[in-house]
Scaffold this active site. Structure first.
Site, PDB file in Angstrom:
ATOM      1  N   SER A   1       0.834  -1.204   0.000  1.00 20.32           N
ATOM      2  CA  SER A   1       0.000   0.000   0.000  1.00 20.32           C
ATOM      3  C   SER A   1       0.866   1.250   0.000  1.00 20.32           C
ATOM      4  O   SER A   1       1.678   1.451   0.911  1.00 20.32           O
ATOM      5  CB  SER A   1      -0.899   0.015   1.237  1.00 20.32           C
ATOM      6  OG  SER A   1      -1.456   1.305   1.381  1.00 20.32           O
TER       7      SER A   1
ATOM      8  N   HIS B   1      -1.244  -1.220  -4.129  1.00 19.82           N
ATOM      9  CA  HIS B   1      -2.524  -0.889  -3.478  1.00 19.82           C
ATOM     10  C   HIS B   1      -2.626   0.625  -3.282  1.00 19.82           C
ATOM     11  O   HIS B   1      -1.737   1.249  -2.700  1.00 19.82           O
ATOM     12  CB  HIS B   1      -2.570  -1.619  -2.134  1.00 19.82           C
ATOM     13  CG  HIS B   1      -3.852  -1.493  -1.376  1.00 19.82           C
ATOM     14  ND1 HIS B   1      -4.940  -2.304  -1.600  1.00 19.82           N
ATOM     15  CD2 HIS B   1      -4.218  -0.664  -0.364  1.00 19.82           C
ATOM     16  CE1 HIS B   1      -5.916  -1.985  -0.761  1.00 19.82           C
ATOM     17  NE2 HIS B   1      -5.502  -0.984   0.000  1.00 19.82           N
TER      18      HIS B   1
ATOM     19  N   ASP C   1      -4.856   3.596  -1.701  1.00 19.58           N
ATOM     20  CA  ASP C   1      -5.928   3.921  -0.756  1.00 19.58           C
ATOM     21  C   ASP C   1      -6.509   5.283  -1.076  1.00 19.58           C
ATOM     22  O   ASP C   1      -5.895   6.311  -0.817  1.00 19.58           O
ATOM     23  CB  ASP C   1      -5.376   3.900   0.675  1.00 19.58           C
ATOM     24  CG  ASP C   1      -5.122   2.483   1.159  1.00 19.58           C
ATOM     25  OD1 ASP C   1      -6.051   1.664   1.083  1.00 19.58           O
ATOM     26  OD2 ASP C   1      -3.997   2.199   1.606  1.00 19.58           O
TER      27      ASP C   1
ATOM     28  N   MET D   1      -9.109   7.948  -0.129  1.00 20.59           N
ATOM     29  CA  MET D   1      -9.938   8.347   1.026  1.00 20.59           C
ATOM     30  C   MET D   1     -10.443   9.765   0.792  1.00 20.59           C
ATOM     31  O   MET D   1      -9.688  10.628   0.344  1.00 20.59           O
ATOM     32  CB  MET D   1      -9.096   8.328   2.304  1.00 20.59           C
ATOM     33  CG  MET D   1      -8.394   7.004   2.573  1.00 20.59           C
ATOM     34  SD  MET D   1      -7.598   7.043   4.192  1.00 20.59           S
ATOM     35  CE  MET D   1      -6.670   5.502   4.135  1.00 20.59           C
TER      36      MET D   1
ATOM     37  N   HIS E   1      -8.465   0.876  -3.727  1.00 21.93           N
ATOM     38  CA  HIS E   1      -9.349   0.632  -2.582  1.00 21.93           C
ATOM     39  C   HIS E   1     -10.056   1.948  -2.270  1.00 21.93           C
ATOM     40  O   HIS E   1      -9.458   2.864  -1.722  1.00 21.93           O
ATOM     41  CB  HIS E   1      -8.470   0.145  -1.403  1.00 21.93           C
ATOM     42  CG  HIS E   1      -9.212  -0.034  -0.126  1.00 21.93           C
ATOM     43  ND1 HIS E   1      -8.579  -0.137   1.099  1.00 21.93           N
ATOM     44  CD2 HIS E   1     -10.541  -0.156   0.137  1.00 21.93           C
ATOM     45  CE1 HIS E   1      -9.476  -0.305   2.050  1.00 21.93           C
ATOM     46  NE2 HIS E   1     -10.675  -0.305   1.505  1.00 21.93           N
TER      47      HIS E   1
ATOM     48  N   MET F   1     -12.185   4.163  -0.285  1.00 22.47           N
ATOM     49  CA  MET F   1     -12.824   4.436   1.013  1.00 22.47           C
ATOM     50  C   MET F   1     -13.489   5.795   0.874  1.00 22.47           C
ATOM     51  O   MET F   1     -13.029   6.810   1.410  1.00 22.47           O
ATOM     52  CB  MET F   1     -11.762   4.425   2.127  1.00 22.47           C
ATOM     53  CG  MET F   1     -11.299   3.016   2.479  1.00 22.47           C
ATOM     54  SD  MET F   1      -9.712   3.004   3.335  1.00 22.47           S
ATOM     55  CE  MET F   1      -8.623   3.154   1.925  1.00 22.47           C
TER      56      MET F   1
ATOM     57  N   MET G   1     -11.440  -5.946   5.984  1.00 21.04           N
ATOM     58  CA  MET G   1     -10.543  -5.007   6.676  1.00 21.04           C
ATOM     59  C   MET G   1     -10.133  -5.588   8.027  1.00 21.04           C
ATOM     60  O   MET G   1     -10.984  -6.034   8.801  1.00 21.04           O
ATOM     61  CB  MET G   1     -11.236  -3.655   6.897  1.00 21.04           C
ATOM     62  CG  MET G   1     -11.459  -2.819   5.643  1.00 21.04           C
ATOM     63  SD  MET G   1      -9.960  -2.390   4.733  1.00 21.04           S
ATOM     64  CE  MET G   1      -9.005  -1.500   5.967  1.00 21.04           C
TER      65      MET G   1
ATOM     66  N   ASP H   1      -6.475  -6.375   4.776  1.00 15.41           N
ATOM     67  CA  ASP H   1      -5.836  -5.063   4.684  1.00 15.41           C
ATOM     68  C   ASP H   1      -5.865  -4.400   6.052  1.00 15.41           C
ATOM     69  O   ASP H   1      -6.946  -4.190   6.620  1.00 15.41           O
ATOM     70  CB  ASP H   1      -6.607  -4.226   3.648  1.00 15.41           C
ATOM     71  CG  ASP H   1      -6.048  -2.816   3.481  1.00 15.41           C
ATOM     72  OD1 ASP H   1      -4.953  -2.538   3.994  1.00 15.41           O
ATOM     73  OD2 ASP H   1      -6.725  -2.006   2.803  1.00 15.41           O
TER      74      ASP H   1
HETATM   75  C1  DX5 Z   1      -6.178   1.582   5.873  1.00 18.90           C
HETATM   76  C2  DX5 Z   1      -5.785   1.257   4.463  1.00 18.90           C
HETATM   77  C3  DX5 Z   1      -4.660   0.312   4.363  1.00 18.90           C
HETATM   78  C4  DX5 Z   1      -3.376   0.821   4.957  1.00 18.90           C
HETATM   79  C5  DX5 Z   1      -2.680  -0.330   5.571  1.00 18.90           C
HETATM   80  O1  DX5 Z   1      -7.399   2.258   5.863  1.00 18.90           O
HETATM   81  O2  DX5 Z   1      -6.863   0.695   3.740  1.00 18.90           O
HETATM   82  O3  DX5 Z   1      -4.450  -0.085   3.015  1.00 18.90           O
HETATM   83  O4  DX5 Z   1      -2.503   1.387   4.020  1.00 18.90           O
HETATM   84  O5  DX5 Z   1      -1.569   0.151   6.226  1.00 18.90           O
HETATM   85  P1  DX5 Z   1      -0.758  -0.766   7.247  1.00 18.90           P
HETATM   86  O6  DX5 Z   1      -0.256  -1.932   6.486  1.00 18.90           O
HETATM   87  O7  DX5 Z   1       0.296   0.144   7.738  1.00 18.90           O
HETATM   88  O8  DX5 Z   1      -1.744  -1.155   8.325  1.00 18.90           O
HETATM   89 ZN    ZN Z   2      -6.404  -0.230   1.749  1.00 18.58          ZN
END
Ligand code: DX5
Ligand code: ZN
Length: 227
Positions: free
Chosen positions: A8, A32, A34, A36, A65, A67, A136, A174
């Site tokens: 990620s 990956h 993220d 948000m 991903h 969010m 998650m 994740d």
């Molecule tokens: C959290 C994200 C993850 C995050 C994981 O909301 O969806 O993808 O990057 O990070 P680590 O591996 O540090 O928990």
């Molecule tokens: Zn993620």
């Protein structure tokens, strides 16, 4: 499905994304991303313009991903842009079947994500519409949080539902995935592993990916031996 590792970029240096992607390009299966929006989760990260830019600078397939509060509105654009996988959250989607179908018809794999407090069972009927379920293993929004062992039973139940369904649906975890926790996820039935801090927080990200993969492979072998 063989073990797949999806580093990620949330834990990478956002000012050097192309170089960070290059550091894992030979060893990772995915990158990956993220996304948000500050609504579905409190944090705000990156969106379509950065995904478009990254697509030109990495050969790793992008695992987006989302969010975000309105995936019905935004998810198809990520698929059309060229993301190989687009995951939407069950808690946010108003019309998940339609949105998952739009993602697939744009040529991407379609993922359905659920938060730690969301049960998988109400979504069992959607399995024919998805290529991957994302369970998650932390509350979404931030990297570097501790792994939630309480989710492992749901990972197991999700694997059973997938087996009953019969199709080839990947099972991704994740959040808090590290050399220490990845084995438990693999034993519970996960096959796609997202890791942010454990990869980009390491001095050598590529070596960290190799370590994660071999820990997951070893756990799977143990699980197979012990039935
Ligand atoms: C959290 C994200 C993850 C995050 C994981 O909301 O969806 O993808 O990057 O990070 P680590 O591996 O540090 O928990
Ligand atoms: Zn993620």
């Amino acid at each position: 499905m063989t073990v797949q590792i999806s580093p990620s970029v949330l834990a990478a240096d956002f000012a050097r994304l192309a170089e960070e992607a290059a550091a894992v390009a030979d060893v990772a299966d995915w990158l990956h991303i993220d996304v948000m929006d500050g609504h579905f989760v409190p944090n705000l990260t990156i969106g379509l313009p950065v995904v478009n830019a990254l697509l030109k600078h990495t050969r790793l397939p992008l695992d987006c991903h989302l969010m975000i509060a309105d995936p019905d509105r935004w998810a198809p654009a990520y698929a059309e842009a060229g993301a190989r996988n687009v995951t939407i959250h069950a808690e946010a989607a108003g019309a998940p079947v339609r949105t998952l179908r739009m993602i697939r018809s744009a040529g991407s794999r379609a993922g359905l994500g659920i938060n730690p407090g969301t049960a998988i069972e109400p979504y069992a009927d959607l399995l024919p519409e998805v290529d991957m379920v994302l369970v998650m293993t932390v509350e979404p929004g931030f990297g570097g949080q501790p792994f939630l062992d309480l989710v492992l039973d749901k990972v197991r139940r999700t694997r059973q539902l997938i087996a009953r369904h019969g199709g080839e649906v990947w099972l991704q975890v994740d959040g808090g995935v590290t050399e220490e926790t990845i084995g438990r996820c693999a034993e519970a039935g996960a096959d796609v592993f997202v890791a942010g801090t454990a990869v980009f927080g390491a001095t050598e990200p590529a070596a960290a990916v190799r370590v994660l993969r071999s820990a997951a492979d070893a756990a799977r072998r143990r699980a197979a031996e012990h039935g």
